[in-house]
Enzyme design. Sequence first.
Site, short mmCIF file in Angstrom:
data_model
loop_
_atom_site.label_atom_id
_atom_site.label_comp_id
_atom_site.label_asym_id
_atom_site.label_seq_id
_atom_site.Cartn_x
_atom_site.Cartn_y
_atom_site.Cartn_z
N ARG A 46 0.83 -1.21 0.00
CA ARG A 46 0.00 0.00 0.00
C ARG A 46 0.87 1.26 0.00
O ARG A 46 0.51 2.28 -0.59
CB ARG A 46 -0.96 0.00 1.21
CG ARG A 46 -1.82 1.27 1.29
CD ARG A 46 -3.03 1.11 2.21
NE ARG A 46 -2.68 0.65 3.53
CZ ARG A 46 -2.08 1.37 4.48
NH1 ARG A 46 -1.75 2.63 4.24
NH2 ARG A 46 -1.82 0.85 5.66
N TYR A 98 -18.50 13.27 -16.94
CA TYR A 98 -18.93 12.03 -16.29
C TYR A 98 -19.65 12.36 -14.98
O TYR A 98 -19.15 13.14 -14.17
CB TYR A 98 -17.70 11.14 -16.04
CG TYR A 98 -18.03 9.91 -15.26
CD1 TYR A 98 -19.00 9.03 -15.71
CD2 TYR A 98 -17.38 9.64 -14.06
CE1 TYR A 98 -19.32 7.90 -14.98
CE2 TYR A 98 -17.70 8.50 -13.33
CZ TYR A 98 -18.68 7.64 -13.79
OH TYR A 98 -18.99 6.53 -13.07
N ASP A 169 -9.41 14.67 -17.84
CA ASP A 169 -9.85 13.28 -17.91
C ASP A 169 -9.72 12.87 -19.37
O ASP A 169 -10.48 13.30 -20.23
CB ASP A 169 -11.28 13.14 -17.40
CG ASP A 169 -11.70 11.68 -17.30
OD1 ASP A 169 -11.21 10.88 -18.11
OD2 ASP A 169 -12.53 11.36 -16.43
N LYS A 194 -11.84 1.33 -18.82
CA LYS A 194 -12.35 1.48 -20.18
C LYS A 194 -11.32 0.98 -21.21
O LYS A 194 -11.07 -0.20 -21.26
CB LYS A 194 -12.71 2.95 -20.44
CG LYS A 194 -13.46 3.63 -19.29
CD LYS A 194 -14.84 3.04 -19.07
CE LYS A 194 -15.68 3.91 -18.18
NZ LYS A 194 -16.17 3.31 -16.98
#
Length: 369
Positions: A46, A98, A169, A194
């Site tokens: 992490r 979006y 984006d 995507k």
Amino acid sequence: MNDRTQWHHDSWLVHAGRHTEPGSPLNVPLVPASNFIIGQGREYSRDDGTPTWEALESIVGGLEGGMAIAFSSGMAAIAAVFDSLAVGSEVVLPDDCYQGVAGLAMDGAVRGRWTVTRLAMDDTVAWVEACRSADLVWLESPSNPLLAVADLEAICAAPRKQGAIVAVDNTFATPLNQQPLAFGATISIQSATKFIGGHSDLLAGLATARDESLWHQLKKTRELTGATPGTLEAFLAARGARTLALRLERAQASAAILAERLASHPRVSCVRYPGLASHPTHATAKRVLKGFGTIISFDVAGDAASADAVCRETELIHHATSLGAVESTMERRAAIPGQEHLPPSLLRLSVGVENVDDLWVDLSSALNG
Ligand code: PLP
């Protein structure tokens, strides 16, 4: 030929992120490790990442022209950028984007974290002016779902406040069709869910920063919020990326053909595709994009029920959300909560890699009822 920086993007996609030392696996290894033997600087995934995440970061970072950091989803990457804002910051957002980003921005505004101004994507003068005072200029280009293309050349180069972030984006364009960092943006975002992954089988996101201190800040946010990518997801996204250039080339060529055919279909009242001369931002698209993409938004003549019927009728084109995959998908966007302002019969079609004639037979049969 061995200078990697000279490789074309399609070669980069195939070869980046691999270890080339003798005896290394040829492909990116799937390393499901939470922790590592102490001594080489990598202790806990992490905090320090894993070889699998780093392979994905290297592939996408190289394409975008910066340093990438992988997250659990596109939204996690986006939230990390918003999280970097000081309380009271000024955010500028496109009027079409979006709905998850709009929701995140408005939620933060309601809670007093920042203020939000929405601007029309084609109002370049207003965006350039907003750059003077905004702390975060958020662009999404082409936009979801109206496919408005921002004049990144002008907006990213506009004088801006010291320390301001200009984030783009870049999901719809992919780094093959548009490189925001080269225009002067500070961050480029990919929902790897995507096109990068390309097979509708994972959630992942990446933020690529031009400057190292911003990259460190985003990495720190990933560490503190735990918004880490899954190992399998990062592996699949890196594997999917190998064929991105091929998939995009094929689907984009089909999208151009379908957009033309839809535009002359009597049951279609409007087609939005940046490659069509009729699109409001076509001139900008021709300048800033290397390709017009694989997404088409079109309005079925009639009401929402007529558009729903088209979605039910197609067989090859799946009635499903999301985009950028090998299979074509289509949905009525105004049916989605938060998207009620869109034309009621607007369908967003993500063109996949199927045969274009089969796609047209499927689509035109559904339109003809
Ligand atoms: N950005 C755009 C343009 C999107 O279309 C989406 C999802 O549809 C996202 C970001 C969010 O990505 P994710 O679903 O990976 O969180």
